[in-house]
Design a protein around this motif. Structure first.
Motif, PDB file in Angstrom:
ATOM      1  N   MET F 140       0.861  -1.191   0.000  1.00 33.86           N
ATOM      2  CA  MET F 140       0.000   0.000   0.000  1.00 33.86           C
ATOM      3  C   MET F 140       0.892   1.233   0.000  1.00 33.86           C
ATOM      4  SD  MET F 140      -3.151   1.051   2.554  1.00 33.86           S
ATOM      5  CE  MET F 140      -4.068   2.576   2.243  1.00 33.86           C
ATOM      6  N   VAL F 141       0.445   2.267  -0.693  1.00 34.52           N
ATOM      7  CA  VAL F 141       1.216   3.505  -0.746  1.00 34.52           C
ATOM      8  C   VAL F 141       0.505   4.593   0.061  1.00 34.52           C
ATOM      9  CG1 VAL F 141       0.166   4.303  -2.925  1.00 34.52           C
ATOM     10  CG2 VAL F 141       2.412   5.144  -2.277  1.00 34.52           C
ATOM     11  N   PHE F 142       1.290   5.395   0.779  1.00 36.95           N
ATOM     12  CA  PHE F 142       0.782   6.521   1.568  1.00 36.95           C
ATOM     13  C   PHE F 142       1.428   7.791   1.024  1.00 36.95           C
ATOM     14  CE2 PHE F 142       1.171   2.679   4.061  1.00 36.95           C
ATOM     15  CZ  PHE F 142      -0.101   2.520   4.586  1.00 36.95           C
ATOM     16  N   PRO F 143       0.638   8.654   0.371  1.00 35.79           N
ATOM     17  CA  PRO F 143       1.240   9.845  -0.257  1.00 35.79           C
ATOM     18  C   PRO F 143       1.892  10.783   0.762  1.00 35.79           C
ATOM     19  CG  PRO F 143      -0.935   9.412  -1.167  1.00 35.79           C
ATOM     20  CD  PRO F 143      -0.791   8.534   0.052  1.00 35.79           C
ATOM     21  N   ARG F 144       2.891  11.453   0.296  1.00 37.54           N
ATOM     22  CA  ARG F 144       3.715  12.357   1.120  1.00 37.54           C
ATOM     23  C   ARG F 144       2.919  13.323   1.989  1.00 37.54           C
ATOM     24  NH1 ARG F 144       7.408  16.757  -1.800  1.00 37.54           N
ATOM     25  NH2 ARG F 144       5.466  17.927  -1.657  1.00 37.54           N
ATOM     26  N   GLY F 145       3.274  13.354   3.255  1.00 34.02           N
ATOM     27  CA  GLY F 145       2.769  14.380   4.167  1.00 34.02           C
ATOM     28  C   GLY F 145       1.380  14.155   4.721  1.00 34.02           C
ATOM     29  N   LEU F 146       0.683  13.086   4.300  1.00 33.48           N
ATOM     30  CA  LEU F 146      -0.687  12.869   4.761  1.00 33.48           C
ATOM     31  C   LEU F 146      -0.723  12.024   6.032  1.00 33.48           C
ATOM     32  CD1 LEU F 146      -2.572  12.209   1.396  1.00 33.48           C
ATOM     33  CD2 LEU F 146      -2.243  14.364   2.626  1.00 33.48           C
ATOM     34  N   LEU F 147      -1.686  12.335   6.902  1.00 28.78           N
ATOM     35  CA  LEU F 147      -1.890  11.556   8.119  1.00 28.78           C
ATOM     36  C   LEU F 147      -2.223  10.113   7.758  1.00 28.78           C
ATOM     37  CD1 LEU F 147      -3.992  14.088  10.218  1.00 28.78           C
ATOM     38  CD2 LEU F 147      -1.834  13.059  10.962  1.00 28.78           C
ATOM     39  N   HIS F 148      -1.550   9.163   8.424  1.00 30.32           N
ATOM     40  CA  HIS F 148      -1.855   7.759   8.180  1.00 30.32           C
ATOM     41  C   HIS F 148      -1.553   6.938   9.424  1.00 30.32           C
ATOM     42  CE1 HIS F 148       2.402   8.173   7.114  1.00 30.32           C
ATOM     43  NE2 HIS F 148       2.555   6.876   7.250  1.00 30.32           N
ATOM     44  N   PHE F 149      -1.959   5.682   9.376  1.00 30.59           N
ATOM     45  CA  PHE F 149      -1.840   4.813  10.559  1.00 30.59           C
ATOM     46  C   PHE F 149      -1.772   3.355  10.110  1.00 30.59           C
ATOM     47  CE2 PHE F 149      -6.273   5.293   9.451  1.00 30.59           C
ATOM     48  CZ  PHE F 149      -6.739   4.000   9.458  1.00 30.59           C
ATOM     49  N   GLN F 150      -1.296   2.490  11.024  1.00 31.74           N
ATOM     50  CA  GLN F 150      -1.296   1.043  10.785  1.00 31.74           C
ATOM     51  C   GLN F 150      -1.720   0.344  12.078  1.00 31.74           C
ATOM     52  OE1 GLN F 150       1.918   2.660   9.953  1.00 31.74           O
ATOM     53  NE2 GLN F 150       1.765   2.659   7.720  1.00 31.74           N
ATOM     54  N   ILE F 151      -2.605  -0.645  11.967  1.00 32.56           N
ATOM     55  CA  ILE F 151      -3.133  -1.367  13.124  1.00 32.56           C
ATOM     56  C   ILE F 151      -3.036  -2.871  12.850  1.00 32.56           C
ATOM     57  CG2 ILE F 151      -5.200  -1.803  14.519  1.00 32.56           C
ATOM     58  CD1 ILE F 151      -6.239   0.958  13.689  1.00 32.56           C
ATOM     59  N   ASN F 152      -2.553  -3.596  13.807  1.00 27.53           N
ATOM     60  CA  ASN F 152      -2.557  -5.050  13.654  1.00 27.53           C
ATOM     61  C   ASN F 152      -4.016  -5.511  13.602  1.00 27.53           C
ATOM     62  OD1 ASN F 152      -2.480  -7.828  13.854  1.00 27.53           O
ATOM     63  ND2 ASN F 152      -0.642  -7.830  15.163  1.00 27.53           N
ATOM     64  N   ALA F 153      -4.402  -6.102  12.498  1.00 29.42           N
ATOM     65  CA  ALA F 153      -5.799  -6.462  12.293  1.00 29.42           C
ATOM     66  C   ALA F 153      -6.061  -7.944  12.508  1.00 29.42           C
ATOM     67  CB  ALA F 153      -6.229  -6.054  10.875  1.00 29.42           C
ATOM     68  N   GLY F 154      -5.039  -8.658  13.023  1.00 30.57           N
ATOM     69  CA  GLY F 154      -5.232 -10.099  13.189  1.00 30.57           C
ATOM     70  C   GLY F 154      -4.896 -10.577  14.584  1.00 30.57           C
ATOM     71  N   GLY F 155      -4.905 -11.865  14.750  1.00 30.09           N
ATOM     72  CA  GLY F 155      -4.664 -12.442  16.071  1.00 30.09           C
ATOM     73  C   GLY F 155      -3.228 -12.887  16.286  1.00 30.09           C
ATOM     74  N   THR F 156      -2.352 -12.522  15.345  1.00 28.87           N
ATOM     75  CA  THR F 156      -0.932 -12.887  15.469  1.00 28.87           C
ATOM     76  C   THR F 156      -0.093 -11.620  15.286  1.00 28.87           C
ATOM     77  OG1 THR F 156      -0.827 -13.285  13.099  1.00 28.87           O
ATOM     78  CG2 THR F 156      -1.329 -15.181  14.491  1.00 28.87           C
ATOM     79  N   PRO F 157       1.153 -11.660  15.719  1.00 23.24           N
ATOM     80  CA  PRO F 157       2.005 -10.489  15.471  1.00 23.24           C
ATOM     81  C   PRO F 157       2.095 -10.210  13.968  1.00 23.24           C
ATOM     82  CG  PRO F 157       3.061 -11.966  17.041  1.00 23.24           C
ATOM     83  CD  PRO F 157       1.862 -12.704  16.493  1.00 23.24           C
ATOM     84  N   ALA F 158       2.257  -8.955  13.620  1.00 23.50           N
ATOM     85  CA  ALA F 158       2.388  -8.583  12.208  1.00 23.50           C
ATOM     86  C   ALA F 158       3.735  -7.911  11.996  1.00 23.50           C
ATOM     87  CB  ALA F 158       1.259  -7.634  11.801  1.00 23.50           C
ATOM     88  N   LEU F 159       4.286  -8.170  10.803  1.00 25.33           N
ATOM     89  CA  LEU F 159       5.572  -7.571  10.427  1.00 25.33           C
ATOM     90  C   LEU F 159       5.414  -6.921   9.062  1.00 25.33           C
ATOM     91  CD1 LEU F 159       8.693  -7.175  10.555  1.00 25.33           C
ATOM     92  CD2 LEU F 159       8.906  -9.487   9.591  1.00 25.33           C
ATOM     93  N   ALA F 160       5.944  -5.727   8.924  1.00 26.91           N
ATOM     94  CA  ALA F 160       5.917  -5.053   7.626  1.00 26.91           C
ATOM     95  C   ALA F 160       7.217  -4.289   7.444  1.00 26.91           C
ATOM     96  CB  ALA F 160       4.730  -4.090   7.548  1.00 26.91           C
ATOM     97  N   PHE F 161       7.601  -4.125   6.182  1.00 28.60           N
ATOM     98  CA  PHE F 161       8.703  -3.215   5.860  1.00 28.60           C
ATOM     99  C   PHE F 161       8.101  -2.043   5.087  1.00 28.60           C
ATOM    100  CE2 PHE F 161      11.113  -7.091   6.642  1.00 28.60           C
ATOM    101  CZ  PHE F 161      12.162  -6.597   7.404  1.00 28.60           C
TER     102      PHE F 161
END
Lengths: 210, 210, 210, 210, 210, 210
Positions: F140-161
């Motif tokens: 997913m892309v988040f355009p420059r300077g805009l407010l954004h967030f990430q939430i673990n949506a599952g029942g296991t740990p999540a990893l992202a780069f």
């Protein structure tokens, strides 16, 4: 009437040397940065920083490619630092070749001054080749970062000047990148599909090890 | 062995024409944008979009400045669109002059091909003038937006090629900007301190009104 | 109290959709330009323009390089258009190789997700090679336009994601550029110093003619 | 003498309208691109494209923030398209506040024309706050993308003009971003640590749902 | 509960000062570079680096142009360094004129605060003049590098603020560039078509030699 | 045959290290500039400047957000200096959240390596929210300077780069910007409409004063 004049002179020119940056002549003794070399102090800049005579004489073409590239990039031609432009001179003796290469940092335009040059580049999207025989006065553009080459296409020496859209465009000559360093032959062969004998032969010629 | 090859061909080259933008040859029938002209479809691009022969012949110097500027900007030389580089040819007959001018959009490098040219520019920070007589093979850089000029400094015709750090650098010739339009003489006089007679004389020569 | 609120809403938000350009989702049916594809109308943009699921599955590595590159550039992943970033997925089976290549339009960072990868690039200034064996979690940067490669360095399949500093970085694979088109063998040989047999062998494998 | 003059006129001005790009007045009926709107044809451009009178009158401050922002971005002030600059007018009645906001696309300078304004921004590196009470004639810069605010700090209405380093800098008002759309309250609460009652109260005021 | 908080504080803020570059306040004692002055250490930056009060008072208009330009470029207003924006104040007494000039490095927007100003610029493509009488609150944009001027068009003093799309836009005043240095009169005459008497008269007024 | 080879070697490679700028590895002991840190001397650069292993291990998620951000920006990963790209690792334990934030200096792409993440951003033009639950392999892309967030949506740990279109994109976490410094509560309340109790509660949690 002289007094008020001096007044506007000081007012309008209150823009000091530091306020503008018409140019930033490279100070090779200062730090290098992503945008280029640090600037010489304006007070020590002279017209000779903006003029370069090193392209006036032909390069030595007594070598296996029968050609010479003489660059005028920001390290030699300090006035172009930060201005996004630079030049080089190409001399191609009869049979001369500028081997397959790229400029990672800029696009190039070439103008043929004498002789005839077969020049071309290869597109990255579909590997299409664009090449043509150029005569005196023709110009050709080579887009940034693409593999390209120039070959003397006539029976007389050829001379061309090339300009770049960067003051430090870089020059990555394919054979030097592959065969003139210590990149292990095995890696070269895996990543280029070239035969071992071919790789070792060219390493021998170009001084590569490993 | 041919089949698997075709496979990687399609995989690795799944990067379609549209995915990369090695170049964007100007489509003068499409929209113009702040970054340049819209691109021709890759399928119709040929090597001739990247080669321009219009600088091969000297411009007509039978005029009062005894000089000619022949540009190869993106509108004529479609291949440079978007690449940040372009060229022009300068022909200066004996006594020829390229009058005081600026390129609002780019820096310029000049290479003398034949003859001798006195060239210079004026810094904006302290109004300092940088000028020098250039001989064959000399190159000189003119920083973006600054007033500059070229004068045939010898007894023979002079030829130079100039390159720009923009595919559409613009060309604002001082006398044409002031005297070849309908800017009211009164405004010209107030903003340049020139005498009314001088303004009207040059308007007469260059076709200005108002 | 609702009325005045609506008032500031309209005042403060008088900034219409067109006034800002948070993003410019690629409209592949519109014109292409030097700065990227034309933008979709904001009204038809959805979250799916900013999300791409095409990198979720491994590419097909049943080919001679035992590897696959799956790109998510602006033509496939419309949301990155104009944002100066994009991604791709690299799958390397045991023995897999991403052959020597460049990205003319951008720098790259690679992160190893599983397996072990030997990756390297070649500098243009002194032909120095920078390469290292990377393990899971390691990241490596490949500067814009330089020749680089990735090789599976372990006994298990390797997976990596790469990101680029451009939404359309390009991908010029050396062997495809040289041997998968109609560039005459004679020109290839003159500009690469490769032997005729070598050139013809690889043309045979990669489908080149001429 | 008129004839040769016309000759250089045509020669020197052979640079056609399309060759230069002094400006690119926004054509809102054409495509939008990452670099800005398509350009109006030069023939239909008039001085009124470069002049905007919409900032001459104060915005309506009869609202809960007792303030108004009147933008002159490229969609309203077509002449700035592609030029990297734009303006807005700020009116702050007594007690007026421009709430916490960012401009994702550009830096801002503010000049106080009348009254007194307390303005500040928050650095991203160490959350340090930079704020000060500004009097008439003071200017302050707000770096790109950082949260900032302006408050009428005096007993009289305040007026300021702000300029941006982009023709479409964007305007993201924190409260509108959080509470004036359909972002589920649960997500707001998880990502801001705000209490449910607080979130629902402000959604009520600003028209948010979900 | 305080402990875990401190934990995320250190984790999330592990982004040190050096990791971001919200701003780069000019350190005039450090090196200058093509991208601007070196940055002050974050620890010594204060809000006063981002605020400038030097435009609060009118410049001295007791001079022949009856006008004053007071710049707030990066050398005086350190906070704008690297941010691509800056300002200046224009004071025009009755009869005051800002003479014909260019800003080689940036576009300009002007807002009239009091009085009436006739402002205009000259396009480079076709020498077309765009000028108009501006009243209080009007804004006008002057594209980068083009000749432009401002004249007090009313019977009262006029005040305007101008902003630039560069922190160091430069200011090349035509008459100062031509007549306030040591550029030989002969060269001025050849490159501007001005009469010798006119050149010498203005050199006398503006202090030029040669 | 060795001699002539060495000759072209010296001619073609007369492009010295300083002439090109393939990369500019950050020298944190040198000056910082608007374009990035000064460059290390090429002679001391090694492959380790281009490789970073600090993202190999998960960050500590034993904190109230149950998440960790581990950046690899130019201050830690010196090789990306000047290249316009960088990375970070996101670890989200079950229930973990990366709170609402912006990157003032760059756009971001996220790739989910394991687990499931609900991610979203808010447009500035119309406050529209774009959010979606992402599964392994989604980007997913988040355009420059805009407010954004990430939430673990599952029942296991999540990893992202995540990757950024800048080597120093910045990170402004909303709650830290508002509640973890000395910005007076009164100003926060006026500019965010938050209740006094809410502000003081969060200041208590995050360590804010004033």
């Amino acid at each position: 009437m002289i007094l008020p004049i001096l007044l506007i002179f000081s007012l309008l020119s209150s823009t000091s040397n530091a306020a503008v940056q018409d140019f930033c002549v490279a100070d090779l003794t200062g730090p290098d940065t992503p945008s280029g070399f640090a600037c010489k102090k304006p007070a020590v800049v002279t017209v000779n920083d903006f003029v370069f005579s090193g392209l006036g004489a032909g390069g030595n073409t007594s070598n296996i490619i029968k050609a010479a590239v003489t660059p005028a990039f920001a390290d030699k031609f300090a006035g172009v630092n930060g201005l996004g432009i630079s030049m080089a001179r190409l001399d191609l003796a009869v049979g001369g070749v500028i081997p397959m290469h790229t400029h990672p940092g800029g696009s190039e335009v070439l103008v043929v001054i004498s002789g005839s040059i077969c020049a071309g580049f290869i597109s990255s999207s579909d590997n299409k080749v664009y090449f043509k025989s150029l005569k005196k006065g023709d110009i050709m553009v080579f887009p940034r970062g693409l593999l390209h080459f120039q070959i003397n296409a006539g029976g007389t020496p050829a001379l061309a000047f090339v300009s770049f859209s960067s003051e430090r465009p870089g020059l990555q000559i394919l054979d030097f990148a592959l065969f003139a360093n210590d990149l292990p032959s095995e890696i070269i062969e895996m990543t280029t599909f070239l035969d071992d004998a071919q790789v070792k032969k060219l390493k021998g010629v170009l001084g590569g090890t490993g």
